[in-house]
Design an enzyme around this catalytic site. Structure first.
Site, short mmCIF file in Angstrom:
data_model
loop_
_atom_site.label_atom_id
_atom_site.label_comp_id
_atom_site.label_asym_id
_atom_site.label_seq_id
_atom_site.Cartn_x
_atom_site.Cartn_y
_atom_site.Cartn_z
N LYS A 181 -25.16 30.13 -11.34
CA LYS A 181 -24.09 29.13 -11.35
C LYS A 181 -23.17 29.32 -12.57
CE LYS A 181 -25.50 27.18 -7.57
NZ LYS A 181 -26.65 28.03 -7.20
C1 PLP Z 1 -24.68 24.62 -2.05
C2 PLP Z 1 -26.00 24.54 -2.75
N1 PLP Z 1 -26.72 23.41 -2.65
C3 PLP Z 1 -27.88 23.27 -3.30
C4 PLP Z 1 -28.40 24.28 -4.08
C5 PLP Z 1 -29.70 24.08 -4.76
O1 PLP Z 1 -29.65 24.20 -6.14
P1 PLP Z 1 -30.91 24.68 -6.98
O2 PLP Z 1 -31.10 26.13 -6.73
O3 PLP Z 1 -30.59 24.36 -8.39
O4 PLP Z 1 -32.08 23.88 -6.48
C6 PLP Z 1 -27.68 25.47 -4.22
C7 PLP Z 1 -28.21 26.56 -5.05
O5 PLP Z 1 -27.92 27.70 -4.86
C8 PLP Z 1 -26.46 25.60 -3.53
O6 PLP Z 1 -25.73 26.73 -3.63
#
Ligand code: PLP
Length: 373
Positions: A181
């Site tokens: 990110k």
């Molecule tokens: C659109 C979206 N939603 C939710 C998530 C979930 O985030 P995390 O990986 O921090 O749990 C991601 C992670 O890549 C994402 O791209």
């Protein structure tokens, strides 16, 4: 070899983590509190922010605290990372997918409106690749139909929308700080909301359902999980956050260079720049079949030319889990096309202009037939 993404972390992050490790308190503590306050100041609009161990946890907690559960339908785009839909299943609700726009990859209010049923309880727009969904129309629709809106801004920290930052809407907005990110806490996430009562529930759900009283006693009035961010991650976030505007500025410069220099070819769809875009990813769509090749062969050839690529993402409704809900091929043609054709090109702040040119040259050779994939 140019990877498709790489976190920008160095000495400062290492030093911050070292200090926490040496402090004797390495899990949730003062660094998390400071990181939450820094995020509140950055996002603005008077929102409260609570940190999580992942964006997924933040979304799950947001759904529970919004009262979304069994018997409810939640509308979301068919094009996103599977976490967006998985959390809906996790709370016992039903994901209702809608198609997306080919260029923005975001859902449209028209598609959401067409998917409304008497069981619709919530809308979960996803700001795909850092490009904000047009939220005005979504909030209007939600208000008219008494629906909850939970913004999946996992990819959109720093994105601007209507003169504000994504996160400042006052409704629950969830971010991710996974290493790919725009800023990272290694793993981590955050939730923003302007409702203190809602935040109080979020705090409980985030940590075992525990509520403490002034006398030092504790109660567990409801279920809670284990979703807290450790101080080690928050210390890294505190170093990363002040760099975010610069990171995103550089991402935009690189994206604009791609848009200018990528070959204009009928087989390739290039994303558009929009004010406020935080350019979490730069992904094109390529009609490999019309070029007489496959995505795998295309990626392998790019790899041989020193260019790493990614695939974000296959359309979610075609995963086995979601086919059980009755979804299948042909339901969402645009999401399916993106799923088959998408290719994420390298984009991260430490890239040079020459790196972009190298990728453009490689694509030019493949699209013009000078090199056969
Ligand atoms: C659109 C979206 N939603 C939710 C998530 C979930 O985030 P995390 O990986 O921090 O749990 C991601 C992670 O890549 C994402 O791209």
């Amino acid at each position: 070899m140019l990877p498709f993404t790489r976190p920008t972390v160095g000495e400062e992050e290492q030093q911050a983590i070292k200090e926490v490790l040496e402090s004797g308190w390495i899990t949730t503590g003062p660094k998390v509190k400071a990181f939450e306050e820094a995020l509140e100041a950055y996002i603005g609009g008077g929102v409260l922010v609570r940190a999580f161990n992942s964006g997924t946890s933040a979304l799950e907690a947001a759904l529970i605290a919004s009262g979304v559960g069994s018997g409810d339908e939640v509308i979301l785009p068919a094009m996103s990372f599977t976490a967006s839909a998985n959390v809906i299943v996790r709370v016992g609700a039903t994901p209702v997918f809608v198609d997306v726009d080919l260029v923005s990859r975001n859902l449209t209010v028209k598609a959401v409106e067409a998917a409304l049923t008497p069981r619709t309880r919530a809308i979960m727009p996803v700001h795909f690749a850092g490009l904000a969904v047009e939220m005005h129309a979504i909030y209007d629709l939600a208000e008219r139909n008494n629906l909850v809106v939970i913004e999946d801004a996992a990819q959109a920290i720093g994105t601007g929308i209507g003169g504000h930052k994504v996160g400042a809407s006052g409704n629950p907005v969830c971010f991710s700080f996974h290493p790919n990110k725009n800023i990272t806490t290694i793993e981590g996430g955050a939730l923003a909301s302007s409702d203190p009562q809602f935040i109080r529930r979020i705090e409980r759900i985030r940590f075992h359902g525990i509520e403490r009283d002034d006398e030092g006693g504790m109660d567990v009035p409801e279920w809670g999980g284990k979703m807290n961010m450790p101080d080690v991650g928050a210390a890294m976030g505190l170093v990363q956050l002040p760099k975010l505007e610069d990171f995103n500025h550089r991402r935009r410069e690189l994206a604009l260079r791609y848009i200018k220099r990528l070959p204009k070819h009928s087989a390739m769809v290039i994303p558009k720049d929009v004010p406020g875009h935080s350019w979490h990813m730069f992904a094109v769509c390529i009609d490999y079949l019309s070029l007489g090749t496959s995505r795998k062969a295309f990626q392998e050839q790019l790899q041989m030319m020193g260019v790493g690529t990614g695939i974000h993402y296959p359309a979610m409704h075609l995963f086995s889990l979601y086919r059980h809900y009755g979804y299948g091929p042909g339901d969402f043609p645009v999401a399916e096309r993106i799923g088959k054709q998408t290719l994420t090109l390298p984009l991260f702040p430490a890239m040079s202009d020459e790196d972009v040119d190298q990728v453009c040259d490689a694509l030019n050779k493949l699209l013009s037939g000078e090199v056969t994939p």
